[in-house]
Design a protein around this motif. Structure first.
Motif, PDB file in Angstrom:
ATOM      1  N   GLU A 190       0.826  -1.203   0.000  1.00 23.81           N
ATOM      2  CA  GLU A 190       0.000   0.000   0.000  1.00 23.81           C
ATOM      3  C   GLU A 190       0.862   1.256   0.000  1.00 23.81           C
ATOM      4  N   THR A 191       1.913   1.260   0.837  1.00 22.16           N
ATOM      5  CA  THR A 191       2.815   2.409   0.879  1.00 22.16           C
ATOM      6  C   THR A 191       3.882   2.311  -0.196  1.00 22.16           C
ATOM      7  N   GLY A 192       4.278   1.073  -0.547  1.00 21.10           N
ATOM      8  CA  GLY A 192       5.193   0.878  -1.658  1.00 21.10           C
ATOM      9  C   GLY A 192       6.648   0.704  -1.290  1.00 21.10           C
ATOM     10  N   TYR A 193       6.949  -0.261  -0.409  1.00 25.78           N
ATOM     11  CA  TYR A 193       8.343  -0.513  -0.062  1.00 25.78           C
ATOM     12  C   TYR A 193       8.484  -1.926   0.484  1.00 25.78           C
ATOM     13  N   VAL A 194       9.742  -2.391   0.560  1.00 24.74           N
ATOM     14  CA  VAL A 194      10.060  -3.630   1.254  1.00 24.74           C
ATOM     15  C   VAL A 194      11.016  -3.281   2.379  1.00 24.74           C
ATOM     16  N   LYS A 195      10.760  -3.813   3.554  1.00 22.76           N
ATOM     17  CA  LYS A 195      11.582  -3.570   4.746  1.00 22.76           C
ATOM     18  C   LYS A 195      12.411  -4.813   5.018  1.00 22.76           C
ATOM     19  N   VAL A 196      13.700  -4.625   5.339  1.00 20.94           N
ATOM     20  CA  VAL A 196      14.582  -5.759   5.588  1.00 20.94           C
ATOM     21  C   VAL A 196      15.131  -5.714   7.012  1.00 20.94           C
ATOM     22  N   ASN A 197      15.822  -6.793   7.388  1.00 20.55           N
ATOM     23  CA  ASN A 197      16.385  -6.944   8.726  1.00 20.55           C
ATOM     24  C   ASN A 197      17.291  -5.792   9.130  1.00 20.55           C
ATOM     25  N   ALA A 198      17.552  -5.733  10.437  1.00 20.88           N
ATOM     26  CA  ALA A 198      18.489  -4.736  10.953  1.00 20.88           C
ATOM     27  C   ALA A 198      19.934  -5.205  10.827  1.00 20.88           C
ATOM     28  N   ASP A 199      20.162  -6.341  10.195  1.00 26.96           N
ATOM     29  CA  ASP A 199      21.534  -6.862  10.086  1.00 26.96           C
ATOM     30  C   ASP A 199      21.769  -7.492   8.717  1.00 26.96           C
ATOM     31  N   CYS A 200      21.392  -6.784   7.663  1.00 26.55           N
ATOM     32  CA  CYS A 200      21.508  -7.314   6.299  1.00 26.55           C
ATOM     33  C   CYS A 200      22.808  -6.863   5.640  1.00 26.55           C
ATOM     34  N   SER A 201      23.325  -7.729   4.784  1.00 31.08           N
ATOM     35  CA  SER A 201      24.463  -7.342   3.957  1.00 31.08           C
ATOM     36  C   SER A 201      23.963  -6.731   2.648  1.00 31.08           C
ATOM     37  N   ASP A 202      24.855  -6.042   1.967  1.00 33.47           N
ATOM     38  CA  ASP A 202      24.524  -5.450   0.674  1.00 33.47           C
ATOM     39  C   ASP A 202      24.124  -6.538  -0.320  1.00 33.47           C
ATOM     40  N   GLU A 203      24.838  -7.667  -0.288  1.00 27.38           N
ATOM     41  CA  GLU A 203      24.550  -8.763  -1.210  1.00 27.38           C
ATOM     42  C   GLU A 203      23.159  -9.352  -0.956  1.00 27.38           C
ATOM     43  N   GLU A 204      22.775  -9.464   0.306  1.00 29.86           N
ATOM     44  CA  GLU A 204      21.456 -10.006   0.625  1.00 29.86           C
ATOM     45  C   GLU A 204      20.346  -9.096   0.113  1.00 29.86           C
ATOM     46  N   VAL A 205      20.504  -7.795   0.310  1.00 37.34           N
ATOM     47  CA  VAL A 205      19.492  -6.858  -0.172  1.00 37.34           C
ATOM     48  C   VAL A 205      19.451  -6.855  -1.700  1.00 37.34           C
ATOM     49  N   ASN A 206      20.617  -6.932  -2.331  1.00 36.21           N
ATOM     50  CA  ASN A 206      20.637  -7.007  -3.793  1.00 36.21           C
ATOM     51  C   ASN A 206      19.855  -8.215  -4.288  1.00 36.21           C
ATOM     52  N   TYR A 207      19.969  -9.344  -3.589  1.00 38.08           N
ATOM     53  CA  TYR A 207      19.229 -10.549  -3.973  1.00 38.08           C
ATOM     54  C   TYR A 207      17.722 -10.306  -3.851  1.00 38.08           C
ATOM     55  N   VAL A 208      17.271  -9.755  -2.737  1.00 40.36           N
ATOM     56  CA  VAL A 208      15.849  -9.510  -2.551  1.00 40.36           C
ATOM     57  C   VAL A 208      15.310  -8.573  -3.627  1.00 40.36           C
ATOM     58  N   VAL A 209      16.048  -7.497  -3.910  1.00 42.71           N
ATOM     59  CA  VAL A 209      15.602  -6.534  -4.925  1.00 42.71           C
ATOM     60  C   VAL A 209      15.533  -7.202  -6.292  1.00 42.71           C
ATOM     61  N   SER A 210      16.528  -8.017  -6.624  1.00 43.26           N
ATOM     62  CA  SER A 210      16.532  -8.678  -7.938  1.00 43.26           C
ATOM     63  C   SER A 210      15.349  -9.635  -8.070  1.00 43.26           C
ATOM     64  N   GLN A 211      14.997 -10.326  -6.977  1.00 44.95           N
ATOM     65  CA  GLN A 211      13.872 -11.248  -7.012  1.00 44.95           C
ATOM     66  C   GLN A 211      12.547 -10.503  -7.183  1.00 44.95           C
ATOM     67  N   ILE A 212      12.414  -9.378  -6.497  1.00 47.01           N
ATOM     68  CA  ILE A 212      11.197  -8.578  -6.627  1.00 47.01           C
ATOM     69  C   ILE A 212      11.065  -8.026  -8.041  1.00 47.01           C
TER      70      ILE A 212
END
Length: 330
Positions: free
Chosen positions: A305-327
């Protein structure tokens, strides 16, 4: 004191301030990602382990710093995804560097920690490689809490980080933002500081910097597809909090269960799935289907509804890149 012991002590002293900036859970995930999974579960034991690895030349200090800068730029972030519309139709290399310099950025090839940046929208660095742009800002907010014993208001400064990653060739961008604290610099006419003003200020800043319009992606089809995907499932759904017409929610109780395997959930989905609004969903991304990009289950929450994905407080750059690529792939 032996030279070897002295060297380890010196290394430990150098790396400790850097390691102290990252949550212990994040450090353990990073160790596992680089093949150093061990019994080091506390900050001191992790610091000793990393110092030993550096002393034995199995790990470079600059590699350590790059990885931990990645944690600073990925952890505890709201991530907004956009398509870039009406970009200037000229060579990026001819106009963007000057634009960055005029807004206070130094172009660099080395990413850096934010450091002590207190003012709103303080530039940290800008990195431009071909048509891939990475920009980092920092600022300081103020947390207000009530002391349980005295009832007094306790004020605490909290650093906030904001990172823009834009691919000007594919005309896509992501904006990563630490959520705001109670007090920040973005006020409305009555002096209040709603979080929306903080987020909007940076969206406007990016739009102005790139001289284009930011078109948000449509998140609801992403949520629905992730929920419906099978063989293989790329996510596990532990708590189901879809918004549907009857406001029905379901919850699992086993620590590794998937709510989609529950007979009651299956029945509810078969009966009412077409009416669900797909406004929000929490996921655990599964490492076994990530082709090695993940070494652990990674939590995220999509607010369509607001338009974002929230991730953990202890994520690596590579992990976030993976989530974004999957989305984006959906």
């Amino acid at each position: 004191m032996s030279t070897d012991k002295q060297s380890r002590d010196e290394i430990r002293a150098r790396i400790k301030p850097t390691l102290d900036k990252v949550a212990v859970k994040g450090l353990r995930a990073w160790l596992k990602a680089i093949g150093l999974s061990s019994s080091a579960y506390t900050r001191p034991t992790i610091t000793n382990l990393v110092a030993d690895e550096i002393a034995e030349k199995r790990l470079a200090e600059d590699a350590l710093e790059r990885a931990l800068i990645g944690f600073e730029e990925a952890s505890d972030m709201r991530i907004y995804l956009y398509k870039l519309d009406e970009l200037p139709k000229v060579d990026t290399r001819k106009w963007l560097p000057n634009r960055l310099l005029n807004t206070g950025f130094a172009l660099t090839k080395i990413r850096t920690f934010a450091g002590e940046k207190t003012k709103p929208m303080s530039p940290v660095y800008a990195e431009l490689e071909g048509e891939l742009l990475r920009v980092k800002w920092a600022e300081e907010h103020e947390s207000l809490k009530i002391d349980d014993k005295t009832g007094a208001v306790v004020k605490e400064p909290v650093p906030r980080r904001i990172v823009l990653i834009a691919d000007l060739a594919s005309k896509t961008a992501e904006l990563r933002m630490n959520p705001p604290e109670t007090r920040h610099a973005y006020e409305d006419a009555s002096g209040r500081t709603p979080s929306e003003l903080y987020y909007q200020a940076y969206l406007d800043k990016v739009s102005d910097l790139l001289e284009c319009t930011l078109l948000p992606i449509e998140w609801r089809p992403v949520v629905r597809q992730l929920v419906e995907e099978e063989e293989p499932r790329v996510v596990r759904i532990h708590i189901d909090n879809h918004t549907n017409q009857s406001n029905t929610k379901a919850k699992t109780h086993s620590s590794r269960a998937d709510v989609r395997d529950d007979p009651d959930w299956k029945l509810a989905y078969k009966k009412n799935g077409e009416s669900w609004a797909w406004d929000a969903q929490s996921f655990y991304w599964l490492p076994k289907v990530s082709n090695g990009f993940l070494t652990r289950e990674l939590y995220s929450h999509i607010d369509a509804e607001t338009g974002y994905v929230k991730v953990n407080a202890d994520c690596s750059d590579e992990e976030v890149n993976y989530v974004v690529s999957q989305i984006r792939a959906r």
